[in-house]
Design an enzyme around this catalytic site. Structure first.
Site, short mmCIF file in Angstrom:
data_model
loop_
_atom_site.label_atom_id
_atom_site.label_comp_id
_atom_site.label_asym_id
_atom_site.label_seq_id
_atom_site.Cartn_x
_atom_site.Cartn_y
_atom_site.Cartn_z
N TRP A 102 33.91 21.03 37.47
CA TRP A 102 35.13 21.36 38.23
C TRP A 102 35.73 22.68 37.78
O TRP A 102 36.19 23.47 38.59
CB TRP A 102 36.14 20.22 38.18
CG TRP A 102 35.67 19.07 39.03
CD1 TRP A 102 35.33 17.82 38.60
CD2 TRP A 102 35.46 19.06 40.45
NE1 TRP A 102 34.92 17.04 39.66
CE2 TRP A 102 34.99 17.78 40.80
CE3 TRP A 102 35.62 20.01 41.46
CZ2 TRP A 102 34.68 17.42 42.12
CZ3 TRP A 102 35.31 19.66 42.78
CH2 TRP A 102 34.85 18.37 43.10
N ASP A 172 44.09 21.49 36.02
CA ASP A 172 43.55 20.60 37.05
C ASP A 172 43.54 19.19 36.45
O ASP A 172 42.73 18.87 35.58
CB ASP A 172 42.12 21.04 37.41
CG ASP A 172 41.48 20.14 38.46
OD1 ASP A 172 42.09 19.12 38.84
OD2 ASP A 172 40.35 20.46 38.89
N LYS A 196 42.02 10.00 43.06
CA LYS A 196 41.53 9.37 41.84
C LYS A 196 42.58 8.43 41.25
O LYS A 196 42.30 7.26 41.09
CB LYS A 196 41.13 10.42 40.81
CG LYS A 196 39.73 11.00 41.04
CD LYS A 196 39.72 12.28 41.81
CE LYS A 196 38.32 12.75 42.16
NZ LYS A 196 38.22 14.19 42.24
C1 LIG Z 1 37.78 15.42 42.56
C2 LIG Z 1 38.15 16.62 41.79
C3 LIG Z 1 38.38 17.85 42.41
C4 LIG Z 1 38.19 18.08 43.89
O1 LIG Z 1 39.13 17.41 44.61
P1 LIG Z 1 39.18 17.54 46.20
O2 LIG Z 1 40.41 16.76 46.52
O3 LIG Z 1 37.93 16.93 46.73
O4 LIG Z 1 39.31 18.97 46.54
C5 LIG Z 1 38.76 18.92 41.63
N1 LIG Z 1 38.91 18.79 40.30
C6 LIG Z 1 38.70 17.61 39.68
C7 LIG Z 1 38.90 17.52 38.20
C8 LIG Z 1 38.31 16.50 40.40
O5 LIG Z 1 38.12 15.32 39.78
#
Ligand SMILES: *Cc1c(COP(=O)(O)O)cnc(C)c1O
Length: 359
Positions: A102, A172, A196
């Site tokens: 990511w 993030d 999540k």
């Molecule tokens: C799932 C995830 C993303 C991407 O998320 P989207 O909503 O699909 O854009 C980005 N960073 C992390 C750490 C993730 O777990």
């Protein structure tokens, strides 16, 4: 009712209580004769939902008035681009730490827009460890420092925020937000896709220190955080159902001990699963001990030719979505807030039994 144990990485398990609450109001929400999905985002009842959700996440995370909380769309992925556009000027350098899939994706978007300095890259350890902090190359006047607090695919998590020497820290937190207490004041910006640990897909939460936002940067209104914040995240139609569901999840977390409660619960769930992995010669997790995730636990089998059999038998036992990400293979158990200790116990028993019959 047939609920399974769901170890999906995302969209992920939601608390049963929350699903039942949503179900109860689905056709006749608050006596309106309509569902929450069928009312205007500008109606009084929906505004009340929206405001309560914001108040609850502020309370849970102890977010001060120095920060805006936005309920946006586009996923965490869109933030990979909106963050450089909103927090830096062209020609300015941004620092990015690369610790897995990511943060690599965030790097790609950052590079497309700005000068990026890669502070460190964990490729040498195949992203199972973070390069030693004294080897990091920081830019003293960087616009901000970006990192991924929990690498959902690699299962690598920071248990404390990195020190950046005063450069605003951007995280993030898609797969770790609300899983434990954090000090929001240490961050310039925190963002997370909802699917999540917050609610259904379609909603993205951005928490940003107001003083980092500059008038007219970027020029486009719809891509501008300041405009979204000032417009109450209602410049256009927000994902109302996901926002409503997020509010139900926040209330559920409040009823279950807040982030202190979640932190203790998540740490003990993870400890139990790591103990099972480490205590066997059949399963292995590659991540450095200091950086093992509480949320996403990848593991491999000593006999990878049995992966398919493991997954089929797990599914037959009601243990779903354990297949590792296609980029790494093996297994991954994602054990977010809504995953119960019963789910961990069932997985550990299954793993022990599978090992006994196959080792
Ligand atoms: C799932 C995830 C993303 C991407 O998320 P989207 O909503 O699909 O854009 C980005 N960073 C992390 C750490 C993730 O777990």
């Amino acid at each position: 009712m047939a609920r399974v144990f769901n170890f999906s990485a995302g969209p992920a398990a939601l608390p049963l209580e929350v699903l039942e609450e949503a179900q109860a109001g689905l056709t006749d929400w608050q006596g309106s004769g309509m569902s929450v999905m069928e009312v205007s985002h500008r109606s009084k009842p929906f505004i009340a939902v929206a405001e309560q959700a914001e108040a609850d996440i502020r309370e849970l995370m102890n977010i001060s008035d120095d920060y805006s909380v936005m309920f946006l769309q586009g996923g965490a992925t869109q933030q990979f681009a909106l963050i450089p556009m909103n927090l830096s000027d062209e020609g300015q350098t941004i620092d990015q730490l690369v610790t897995g899939s990511w943060s690599k994706k965030a790097l790609k978007e950052g590079k497309a827009l700005r000068n990026v300095n890669v502070v460190a890259d964990g490729a040498d350890s195949n992203y199972a460890d973070v390069p030693a902090i004294d080897s990091w190359q920081l830019t003293s006047d960087a616009a901000y420092f970006h990192y991924c607090a929990n690498e959902t695919i690699g299962g690598l998590e920071f248990h404390a925020p990195p020190e950046t020497g005063g450069v605003p820290l951007v995280a993030d937190m898609s797969s770790t937000i609300l899983s434990r207490p954090i000090d929001v004041n240490k961050f310039g910006l925190i963002y997370a896709g909802a699917q999540k640990n917050i609610g259904p897909a379609g909603l993205t939460i951005v928490i940003v220190r107001k003083d980092l936002l500059k008038e007219g940067r970027p020029g486009s209104n719809i891509l501008n955080y300041k405009a979204h914040a000032e417009g109450g995240s209602m410049m256009n139609t927000p994902p109302t159902f996901a926002w409503y569901m997020a509010g139900l999840v926040f209330a559920w977390i409040k009823r279950n001990g807040g982030l202190e409660g979640m932190g203790e619960f998540n740490q003990s769930k993870a400890a139990k699963l790591y103990a099972a992995i480490d205590g066997s010669d059949f399963y292995a997790n590659p991540v450095a001990l200091d950086y093992r995730s509480w949320m996403n636990i990848p593991f491999t089998l000593a006999k990878p030719e049995l992966d398919g059999d493991f997954l089929a038998k797990a599914e037959a036992a009601g243990l779903m979505n354990l297949k590792g990400h296609r980029s790494v293979g093996g297994m991954r158990a994602s054990i977010y807030n809504a995953v119960s200790m019963d789910a961990i116990d069932a997985l550990v028993s299954f793993m022990e039994e599978f090992e006994r019959s196959n080792a």
